[in-house]
Motif scaffolding. Sequence first.
Motif, PDB file in Angstrom:
ATOM      1  N   TYR A  94     -13.885   4.107  -0.051  1.00 31.65           N
ATOM      2  CA  TYR A  94     -12.521   3.621  -0.190  1.00 31.65           C
ATOM      3  C   TYR A  94     -11.729   4.539  -1.112  1.00 31.65           C
ATOM      4  CZ  TYR A  94     -13.493  -0.712   2.259  1.00 31.65           C
ATOM      5  OH  TYR A  94     -13.809  -1.640   3.222  1.00 31.65           O
ATOM      6  N   TYR A  95     -10.502   4.883  -0.705  1.00 32.00           N
ATOM      7  CA  TYR A  95      -9.643   5.793  -1.437  1.00 32.00           C
ATOM      8  C   TYR A  95      -8.321   5.132  -1.801  1.00 32.00           C
ATOM      9  CZ  TYR A  95     -12.719   9.431   0.465  1.00 32.00           C
ATOM     10  OH  TYR A  95     -13.803  10.199   0.812  1.00 32.00           O
ATOM     11  N   CYS A  96      -7.874   5.355  -3.021  1.00 29.34           N
ATOM     12  CA  CYS A  96      -6.535   4.999  -3.452  1.00 29.34           C
ATOM     13  C   CYS A  96      -5.617   6.191  -3.220  1.00 29.34           C
ATOM     14  CB  CYS A  96      -6.555   4.615  -4.934  1.00 29.34           C
ATOM     15  SG  CYS A  96      -4.956   4.190  -5.642  1.00 29.34           S
ATOM     16  N   ALA A  97      -4.381   5.943  -2.777  1.00 29.17           N
ATOM     17  CA  ALA A  97      -3.450   7.024  -2.491  1.00 29.17           C
ATOM     18  C   ALA A  97      -2.034   6.639  -2.904  1.00 29.17           C
ATOM     19  CB  ALA A  97      -3.478   7.378  -1.001  1.00 29.17           C
ATOM     20  N   ALA A  98      -1.193   7.652  -3.134  1.00 31.05           N
ATOM     21  CA  ALA A  98       0.190   7.440  -3.539  1.00 31.05           C
ATOM     22  C   ALA A  98       1.112   8.421  -2.837  1.00 31.05           C
ATOM     23  CB  ALA A  98       0.339   7.588  -5.048  1.00 31.05           C
ATOM     24  N   ALA A  99       2.345   7.983  -2.599  1.00 34.11           N
ATOM     25  CA  ALA A  99       3.386   8.834  -2.037  1.00 34.11           C
ATOM     26  C   ALA A  99       4.662   8.640  -2.832  1.00 34.11           C
ATOM     27  CB  ALA A  99       3.622   8.503  -0.566  1.00 34.11           C
ATOM     28  N   ARG A 100       5.345   9.743  -3.166  1.00 33.71           N
ATOM     29  CA  ARG A 100       6.576   9.665  -3.957  1.00 33.71           C
ATOM     30  C   ARG A 100       7.765   9.471  -3.027  1.00 33.71           C
ATOM     31  NH1 ARG A 100       8.581  14.033  -8.564  1.00 33.71           N
ATOM     32  NH2 ARG A 100      10.250  12.718  -9.423  1.00 33.71           N
ATOM     33  N   ALA A 101       7.737   8.375  -2.308  1.00 33.69           N
ATOM     34  CA  ALA A 101       8.799   8.021  -1.385  1.00 33.69           C
ATOM     35  C   ALA A 101       8.493   6.645  -0.822  1.00 33.69           C
ATOM     36  CB  ALA A 101       8.918   9.036  -0.251  1.00 33.69           C
ATOM     37  N   LEU A 102       9.516   6.002  -0.290  1.00 33.53           N
ATOM     38  CA  LEU A 102       9.345   4.705   0.352  1.00 33.53           C
ATOM     39  C   LEU A 102       8.995   4.930   1.821  1.00 33.53           C
ATOM     40  CD1 LEU A 102      12.256   2.675  -1.266  1.00 33.53           C
ATOM     41  CD2 LEU A 102       9.884   2.901  -2.018  1.00 33.53           C
ATOM     42  N   ILE A 103       7.790   5.424   2.033  1.00 41.19           N
ATOM     43  CA  ILE A 103       7.319   5.756   3.368  1.00 41.19           C
ATOM     44  C   ILE A 103       6.809   4.513   4.079  1.00 41.19           C
ATOM     45  CG2 ILE A 103       6.714   8.079   2.644  1.00 41.19           C
ATOM     46  CD1 ILE A 103       3.743   7.116   2.688  1.00 41.19           C
ATOM     47  N   ARG A 104       6.540   4.665   5.382  1.00 44.01           N
ATOM     48  CA  ARG A 104       5.855   3.604   6.102  1.00 44.01           C
ATOM     49  C   ARG A 104       4.455   3.467   5.522  1.00 44.01           C
ATOM     50  NH1 ARG A 104       7.629   4.561  12.458  1.00 44.01           N
ATOM     51  NH2 ARG A 104       9.881   4.311  12.091  1.00 44.01           N
ATOM     52  N   LEU A 105       4.062   2.256   5.182  1.00 38.44           N
ATOM     53  CA  LEU A 105       2.883   2.028   4.357  1.00 38.44           C
ATOM     54  C   LEU A 105       1.584   2.495   4.987  1.00 38.44           C
ATOM     55  CD1 LEU A 105       3.749  -1.524   2.981  1.00 38.44           C
ATOM     56  CD2 LEU A 105       3.868   0.651   1.754  1.00 38.44           C
ATOM     57  N   SER A 106       1.500   2.523   6.297  1.00 44.53           N
ATOM     58  CA  SER A 106       0.257   2.832   6.978  1.00 44.53           C
ATOM     59  C   SER A 106       0.104   4.306   7.360  1.00 44.53           C
ATOM     60  CB  SER A 106       0.111   1.975   8.238  1.00 44.53           C
ATOM     61  OG  SER A 106       1.152   2.243   9.154  1.00 44.53           O
ATOM     62  N   GLN A 107       1.070   5.137   7.052  1.00 47.72           N
ATOM     63  CA  GLN A 107       1.067   6.521   7.508  1.00 47.72           C
ATOM     64  C   GLN A 107       0.251   7.403   6.564  1.00 47.72           C
ATOM     65  OE1 GLN A 107       2.138   5.583  10.642  1.00 47.72           O
ATOM     66  NE2 GLN A 107       2.763   7.729  10.633  1.00 47.72           N
ATOM     67  N   LEU A 108      -0.994   7.606   6.899  1.00 47.06           N
ATOM     68  CA  LEU A 108      -1.927   8.361   6.058  1.00 47.06           C
ATOM     69  C   LEU A 108      -1.396   9.745   5.700  1.00 47.06           C
ATOM     70  CD1 LEU A 108      -5.761   8.599   6.533  1.00 47.06           C
ATOM     71  CD2 LEU A 108      -4.403  10.682   6.297  1.00 47.06           C
ATOM     72  N   GLU A 109      -0.795  10.432   6.685  1.00 44.85           N
ATOM     73  CA  GLU A 109      -0.376  11.815   6.483  1.00 44.85           C
ATOM     74  C   GLU A 109       0.780  11.963   5.505  1.00 44.85           C
ATOM     75  OE1 GLU A 109      -0.144  10.103   9.251  1.00 44.85           O
ATOM     76  OE2 GLU A 109       1.872  10.273  10.100  1.00 44.85           O
ATOM     77  N   ARG A 110       1.456  10.873   5.155  1.00 42.69           N
ATOM     78  CA  ARG A 110       2.581  10.930   4.233  1.00 42.69           C
ATOM     79  C   ARG A 110       2.162  10.711   2.775  1.00 42.69           C
ATOM     80  NH1 ARG A 110       7.625  10.237   6.194  1.00 42.69           N
ATOM     81  NH2 ARG A 110       8.152  11.050   4.112  1.00 42.69           N
ATOM     82  N   TYR A 111       0.936  10.308   2.536  1.00 45.26           N
ATOM     83  CA  TYR A 111       0.445  10.144   1.171  1.00 45.26           C
ATOM     84  C   TYR A 111       0.044  11.505   0.619  1.00 45.26           C
ATOM     85  CZ  TYR A 111       0.468   5.080   1.644  1.00 45.26           C
ATOM     86  OH  TYR A 111       0.851   3.760   1.803  1.00 45.26           O
ATOM     87  N   THR A 112       0.450  11.796  -0.608  1.00 49.31           N
ATOM     88  CA  THR A 112       0.280  13.125  -1.182  1.00 49.31           C
ATOM     89  C   THR A 112      -0.691  13.187  -2.349  1.00 49.31           C
ATOM     90  OG1 THR A 112       2.232  12.764  -2.575  1.00 49.31           O
ATOM     91  CG2 THR A 112       2.575  13.867  -0.461  1.00 49.31           C
ATOM     92  N   ASN A 113      -1.026  12.059  -2.937  1.00 50.09           N
ATOM     93  CA  ASN A 113      -1.922  12.009  -4.085  1.00 50.09           C
ATOM     94  C   ASN A 113      -3.057  11.049  -3.784  1.00 50.09           C
ATOM     95  OD1 ASN A 113      -0.286  13.546  -6.316  1.00 50.09           O
ATOM     96  ND2 ASN A 113       1.168  12.149  -5.340  1.00 50.09           N
ATOM     97  N   TRP A 114      -4.285  11.481  -4.089  1.00 47.84           N
ATOM     98  CA  TRP A 114      -5.470  10.719  -3.714  1.00 47.84           C
ATOM     99  C   TRP A 114      -6.440  10.603  -4.870  1.00 47.84           C
ATOM    100  CZ3 TRP A 114      -6.144   8.586   1.186  1.00 47.84           C
ATOM    101  CH2 TRP A 114      -5.183   8.960   2.142  1.00 47.84           C
ATOM    102  N   GLY A 115      -7.089   9.449  -4.953  1.00 48.64           N
ATOM    103  CA  GLY A 115      -8.187   9.278  -5.876  1.00 48.64           C
ATOM    104  C   GLY A 115      -9.443   9.928  -5.345  1.00 48.64           C
ATOM    105  N   GLN A 116     -10.521   9.812  -6.098  1.00 49.54           N
ATOM    106  CA  GLN A 116     -11.769  10.491  -5.750  1.00 49.54           C
ATOM    107  C   GLN A 116     -12.602   9.739  -4.722  1.00 49.54           C
ATOM    108  OE1 GLN A 116     -11.264   8.686  -8.451  1.00 49.54           O
ATOM    109  NE2 GLN A 116     -13.045   7.319  -8.582  1.00 49.54           N
ATOM    110  N   GLY A 117     -12.294   8.479  -4.494  1.00 46.14           N
ATOM    111  CA  GLY A 117     -13.051   7.656  -3.573  1.00 46.14           C
ATOM    112  C   GLY A 117     -14.176   6.914  -4.262  1.00 46.14           C
ATOM    113  N   THR A 118     -14.486   5.731  -3.749  1.00 45.91           N
ATOM    114  CA  THR A 118     -15.591   4.940  -4.275  1.00 45.91           C
ATOM    115  C   THR A 118     -16.312   4.261  -3.118  1.00 45.91           C
ATOM    116  OG1 THR A 118     -16.204   3.222  -5.897  1.00 45.91           O
ATOM    117  CG2 THR A 118     -14.145   2.894  -4.691  1.00 45.91           C
ATOM    118  N   GLN A 119     -17.631   4.261  -3.178  1.00 42.24           N
ATOM    119  CA  GLN A 119     -18.446   3.741  -2.088  1.00 42.24           C
ATOM    120  C   GLN A 119     -18.536   2.226  -2.149  1.00 42.24           C
ATOM    121  OE1 GLN A 119     -20.218   5.473   0.523  1.00 42.24           O
ATOM    122  NE2 GLN A 119     -20.434   3.354   1.272  1.00 42.24           N
ATOM    123  N   VAL A 120     -18.278   1.591  -1.019  1.00 41.00           N
ATOM    124  CA  VAL A 120     -18.499   0.166  -0.842  1.00 41.00           C
ATOM    125  C   VAL A 120     -19.527  -0.005   0.266  1.00 41.00           C
ATOM    126  CG1 VAL A 120     -17.496  -2.040  -0.119  1.00 41.00           C
ATOM    127  CG2 VAL A 120     -16.216  -0.505  -1.637  1.00 41.00           C
TER     128      VAL A 120
END
Length: 124
Positions: A94-120
């Motif tokens: 599972y990854y946390c991500a952020a975008a510096r804009a009010l983008i469509r929430l589900s659009q993966l390609e628009r997120y520009t900042n990502w966490g390192q991921g954590t296994q579930v």
Amino acid sequence: QVHLVESGGGLVQAGGSLRLSCAASGGTLSEYTMGWFRQAPGKQREFVAGMRWTGSTTLYADSVKGRFTISRDSAKTAVYLEMNSLKPEDTAVYYCAAARALIRLSQLERYTNWGQGTQVTVSS
């Protein structure tokens, strides 16, 4: 640029719960869109849940709707993913991500900042 630091994840039995945390810093967070994504072995990374720091807008993937809840803390510096009624098919990184804009929430390609991921991992 916002910096994301994740915590949480682990091994849980089917039907159990986990809470993932993502601490955010380094940006004007009121302008950001936040999301959670996951990637299972052999599969594409997929949208799980999204929100904005300002307002009440949220969005969930159909596969987790009613089981997962995305939220932020009172200081607006962390985002959480509460996962209930977990199923083996929820197993993924599972990854946390952020975008510096009010983008469509589900659009993966628009997120520009990502966490390192954590296994579930959810066992049956």
